[in-house]
Design an enzyme around this catalytic site. Structure first.
Site, PDB file in Angstrom:
ATOM      1  N   ASP A 131     -10.548 -95.846  -2.143  1.00 13.95           N
ATOM      2  CA  ASP A 131     -10.335 -95.296  -3.486  1.00 13.95           C
ATOM      3  C   ASP A 131     -10.431 -96.366  -4.567  1.00 13.95           C
ATOM      4  OD1 ASP A 131      -7.850 -96.373  -2.619  1.00 13.95           O
ATOM      5  OD2 ASP A 131      -6.774 -95.152  -4.074  1.00 13.95           O
ATOM      6  N   ASP A 151      -8.875 -99.047  -5.489  1.00 13.39           N
ATOM      7  CA  ASP A 151      -7.771 -99.609  -6.270  1.00 13.39           C
ATOM      8  C   ASP A 151      -7.368-100.987  -5.745  1.00 13.39           C
ATOM      9  OD1 ASP A 151      -6.523 -98.747  -3.934  1.00 13.39           O
ATOM     10  OD2 ASP A 151      -4.856 -97.747  -4.951  1.00 13.39           O
ATOM     11  N   ASP A 173     -11.342-100.979  -1.225  1.00 11.39           N
ATOM     12  CA  ASP A 173     -10.936 -99.954  -0.264  1.00 11.39           C
ATOM     13  C   ASP A 173     -11.495 -98.597  -0.692  1.00 11.39           C
ATOM     14  OD1 ASP A 173      -9.301 -99.482  -2.430  1.00 11.39           O
ATOM     15  OD2 ASP A 173      -7.473 -99.191  -1.264  1.00 11.39           O
ATOM     16  N   SER A 186      -5.945 -93.961   0.490  1.00 11.57           N
ATOM     17  CA  SER A 186      -6.130 -95.391   0.231  1.00 11.57           C
ATOM     18  C   SER A 186      -6.905 -96.043   1.365  1.00 11.57           C
ATOM     19  CB  SER A 186      -4.772 -96.054   0.000  1.00 11.57           C
ATOM     20  OG  SER A 186      -4.918 -97.375  -0.436  1.00 11.57           O
TER      21      SER A 186
END
Length: 573
Positions: free
Chosen positions: A302, A304, A300, A144
């Site tokens: 990834d 999400d 960010d 993340s």
């Protein structure tokens, strides 16, 4: 597990890759203990840790071990589960590609099919692909928004949501039966491809996912406002899909921050690739000033989580909190759906227990029920699944204060791609009305009250840090404060025991949520604070929320309760 024994086992293993041997040789005594004293923990959020040698680090051996645990879990579900297989995606971090392939090679040893994305992709697209391909599980290699030295491993169930606690416990049980994780065998990629146990997913999945996102559009004419957008993927996976999604909504003036456009595992232009932090927006603000942009967006690594910055009344860019962005999204969508007759009587909005109460006030105004969940988007996804099965409620929106939002339930995790297009549409709609998003936020405060929230966290690494975090939470649980900043504590919610206690009447109620190590305290003036150890980082987090009549009053009250609580914490540490 004694760390010396584990250290010796690893140091004597002849086939250990040279980079891990070097890492071991460079370790200090304290680093050795921390890397070898336990197995990296796997829970409902998967596992996340620093890269390096040792069972308490992310490396090919910890990857193999958890994947064997998952494989055993899938095998218990039968031949059909193995045939349906696992979708595997990865972000831009160090070793993400290698780890993704290692997962597929491990699953292949158990005859389980893998669908591997041929390039890095966002976490929400992984969730979507699990559902679309009718796979039995999904794995996302990501840490993340953690710093560059981290990587991680998230597991998704067949519904596209992160695994619930019961399933995670089964995987851990299988992991604990493995005596030596260094000796786990894998099959080679070429052999697995011949056996059709590895298939690669190419760009056609992007097209299907973007078609679903296009279906979220509420106000097609909003793009006529000529909105100018600056976007930064912060060196992560959003670099393709976010601009493409904005274009499907009709937005044409999209400027991508060039220095942060390409994937970079070192995240070299930021100290941390976290859109919650102001430094992540520094380059985007420079671009915004040059292009006179209306809206700045950041995702960010990834993709999400979504960060948003807008112009205030002085013309300066200000970063919105996750609570503020969530409130703006909720109000815009509910107002548009109500106007179009799309709001059903059984509509529900989902938020976490540490998310602002402003969302509840807005939802109530539109006749939408608010349901609280534990922190973690898997709990929001569980509720969506429950409503789908029982057909008793209509999901409208889900969000959490940590920059996570979900609009369309074809994904079952927070989705920054969805959120980016919808906040852009909201900004364009406001612009048509002669307003900025900042104006819209102030209008919400004037209507519902000045809600103000904050988050303070203590990072306490290693074995000693874990013990300190445990001591802090235990102290507040066993000896709760009677007041904070001269205001009495009225109610205590202990999500571990599942009890809500009214301190004035001493009456207790049952909290209808799964057990979780979280404490929440409500003060007599409606302010609240919560304490929660992070499940993915060596942190203990303190959340605060207030509501006052004016901005100044809210900021003053917030500072008072923050200062008072942190003073108490420092006395424990």
């Amino acid at each position: 597990m004694t760390w010396n024994n584990e250290w010796n086992k690893w140091s004597q293993y002849r086939e250990l890759p040279s980079e891990l041997k070097k890492h071991m040789n460079d370790m200090t005594e304290r680093e050795r203990e921390d890397a070898f004293y336990k197995q990296l923990e796997f829970g409902t959020g998967g596992m996340r840790g620093e890269l390096g040698a040792g069972p308490n680090r992310m490396n090919i051996y910890t990857i193999r071990k958890v994947t064997v645990g998952l494989a055993k879990y899938i095998e218990e579900s039968g031949t059909e589960a193995k045939r349906r297989g696992v979708v595997i995606a990865y972000d831009s971090r160090h070793q993400s590609v290698e780890f993704a392939l290692e997962v597929a090679k491990t699953l292949g040893m158990h005859g389980i099919k893998s669908y591997v994305f041929d390039e890095l992709r966002p976490t929400p697209e992984l969730s979507f692909a699990v559902r679309y391909l009718h796979a039995y599980a999904g794995i996302m290699i990501t840490a993340s928004h953690n710093p560059a030295e981290y990587n991680g491993y998230k597991v998704y169930g067949e519904d596209g949501a992160q695994l619930p606690p019961a399933a995670a416990d089964v995987i851990v049980t299988h992991m604990n039966k493995i005596e030596n994780g260094l000796l786990l065998e894998v099959k080679e990629e070429r052999e697995l491809m011949k056996q059709s146990l590895i298939s690669y997913i190419v760009e056609n999945m992007d097209e299907v996912y973007l078609d679903y996102i296009k279906g979220l559009q509420l106000h097609k004419d909003a793009v006529k406002a000529n909105l100018h957008i600056v976007y930064t993927p912060l060196h992560g996976t959003g670099h393709k899909l976010v601009p493409q999604a904005l274009q499907t909504f009709g937005f044409q003036h999209i400027t991508v921050v060039n220095e942060q456009r390409n994937p970079d595992p070192n995240f070299s232009t930021v100290s941390s690739p976290n859109p919650e932090e102001a430094q992540a927006f520094e380059l985007a603000i420079q671009y915004g000033q040059q292009t006179d942009a209306d809206l700045l967006l950041a995702t960010d690594p990834d993709a999400d989580r979504l960060g948003v910055a807008v112009k205030n009344n002085s013309g300066d860019y200000v970063q919105l909190t996750g609570n503020q962005t969530g409130a703006l999204l909720l109000h815009y969508m509910m107002s548009q759906k109500q106007e179009k007759g799309m709001l059903k009587d059984n509509s529900v909005m989902l938020k976490t227990i540490v998310t602002s109460e402003l969302g509840r006030a807005i939802a109530e105004d539109y006749g939408v029920q608010t349901v609280d969940t534990l922190t973690g988007f898997k709990y929001i996804a569980e509720k969506i699944d429950e409503y789908k099965r029982e057909k008793n409620k209509t999901f409208q929106f889900g969000y959490e204060e940590s920059y996570g939002y979900l609009i369309g339930d074809f994904v079952r995790d927070k989705d920054a791609v969805q959120a980016a297009v919808m906040i852009a549409e909201a900004a364009a709609y406001h612009k048509q009305q002669g307003m900025t998003l900042y104006d819209g936020l102030i209008q919400l405060y004037e209507t519902y009250g000045y809600y103000k929230e904050a988050l303070t966290s203590f990072t306490l690494k290693g074995k000693d840090g874990a013990e300190q975090i445990s001591r802090i939470v235990s102290q507040f649980r066993e000896h709760p404060p009677a007041e904070l900043a001269d205001v009495a504590v009225e109610t205590i919610e202990d999500y571990q025991s599942g009890k809500r206690t009214d301190l004035l009447t001493t009456q207790q109620e049952v909290i209808d949520l799964p057990s979780s190590n979280v404490l929440k305290f409500w003060l007599q003036d409606g302010s609240w604070f919560a304490i929660r150890p992070s499940g993915t980082e060596p942190k203990v987090k303190f959340y605060f929320g207030v509501r006052q009549g004016t901005k100044d009053e809210s900021e003053k009250r917030l500072k008072q309760i923050q200062t008072s609580l942190i003073d108490k914490v420092k006395m424990i540490i």
